[in-house]
Design a protein around this motif. Structure first.
Motif, PDB file in Angstrom:
ATOM      1  N   ALA A  44       0.826  -1.199   0.000  1.00 41.42           N
ATOM      2  CA  ALA A  44       0.000   0.000   0.000  1.00 41.42           C
ATOM      3  C   ALA A  44       0.867   1.259   0.000  1.00 41.42           C
ATOM      4  CB  ALA A  44      -0.940  -0.003   1.207  1.00 41.42           C
ATOM      5  N   ALA A  45       2.143   1.156   0.379  1.00 44.79           N
ATOM      6  CA  ALA A  45       3.017   2.313   0.425  1.00 44.79           C
ATOM      7  C   ALA A  45       3.450   2.748  -0.971  1.00 44.79           C
ATOM      8  CB  ALA A  45       4.247   1.995   1.286  1.00 44.79           C
ATOM      9  N   GLN A  46       3.389   1.868  -1.935  1.00 42.78           N
ATOM     10  CA  GLN A  46       3.778   2.213  -3.296  1.00 42.78           C
ATOM     11  C   GLN A  46       2.621   2.915  -3.981  1.00 42.78           C
ATOM     12  OE1 GLN A  46       4.849  -1.471  -5.114  1.00 42.78           O
ATOM     13  NE2 GLN A  46       6.476  -1.893  -3.658  1.00 42.78           N
ATOM     14  N   PRO A  47       2.938   3.930  -4.802  1.00 39.68           N
ATOM     15  CA  PRO A  47       1.842   4.610  -5.505  1.00 39.68           C
ATOM     16  C   PRO A  47       1.120   3.640  -6.433  1.00 39.68           C
ATOM     17  CG  PRO A  47       3.998   5.602  -6.005  1.00 39.68           C
ATOM     18  CD  PRO A  47       4.227   4.446  -5.104  1.00 39.68           C
ATOM     19  N   LEU A  48      -0.173   3.649  -6.340  1.00 42.61           N
ATOM     20  CA  LEU A  48      -1.004   2.801  -7.193  1.00 42.61           C
ATOM     21  C   LEU A  48      -1.870   3.692  -8.064  1.00 42.61           C
ATOM     22  CD1 LEU A  48      -2.200   0.211  -4.539  1.00 42.61           C
ATOM     23  CD2 LEU A  48      -0.380  -0.082  -6.202  1.00 42.61           C
ATOM     24  N   SER A  49      -2.187   3.215  -9.224  1.00 42.54           N
ATOM     25  CA  SER A  49      -3.086   3.936 -10.107  1.00 42.54           C
ATOM     26  C   SER A  49      -4.514   3.658  -9.660  1.00 42.54           C
ATOM     27  CB  SER A  49      -2.863   3.463 -11.543  1.00 42.54           C
ATOM     28  OG  SER A  49      -3.800   4.067 -12.392  1.00 42.54           O
TER      29      SER A  49
END
Length: 157
Positions: free
Chosen positions: A32-37
């Motif tokens: 969840a810490a990584q940017p997601l589209s």
């Protein structure tokens, strides 16, 4: 009883999505810490409007919890009371004047979900069985899931 467990599992999944998908203790999951589209349609709202919309969603989740608890204990009066708290005419729902600033599809999905809670209250009051109420709850939660899949609320200044 298997349907009740499926509804409970769905309610917990919806709660996790609503509360930000954190691990116990409040730590965010690493993925969840990584940017997601996020391809969902954004609904820009002021802080006050966003708080109202989120409070209404929490109210519906609390009603779902009460309905499931009532079904589990075969207490149709508790089911009726819990469902009625999120019906179309219930207090604590988004002000009608705010509807003009919301996407039409969002308003329709919300009305369908609130109508589902009205139906659940009627079924419970009229003595419908657990299976009938559970089926209507499942259909109502489907409205919630569809809305969450299509829209996200965002703060705007």
């Amino acid at each position: 009883m298997g349907r009740i467990l499926a509804v409970v599992a769905g309610a917990f999944l919806a709660a996790g999505a609503l509360l930000g998908c954190t691990e116990p203790g409040g730590a965010a999951r690493p993925e969840a810490a990584q940017p997601l589209s996020d391809e969902r349609d954004a609904i820009p709202l002021s802080d006050a409007e966003r708080s109202l919309v989120l409070a209404e969603m929490r109210l519906m989740l609390e009603s779902t919890e009460g309905v499931v608890a009532g079904l589990a204990s075969n207490d149709m009066r508790a089911v009726e009371q819990a469902a009625a708290r999120s019906g179309l005419g219930a207090s604590g729902t988004v002000d009608q004047t705010m509807h003009a600033s919301l996407p039409e599809a969002f308003v329709h999905m919300g009305a369908a979900a609130h109508g589902g809670f009205d139906d659940i209250a009627i079924l419970a009051r009229e003595g419908a069985g657990v299976d009938a109420v559970t089926m209507r709850l499942s259909q109502t939660l489907s409205q919630c899931t569809s809305c969450h899949a299509a829209f996200r609320v965002e703060r705007h200044d």
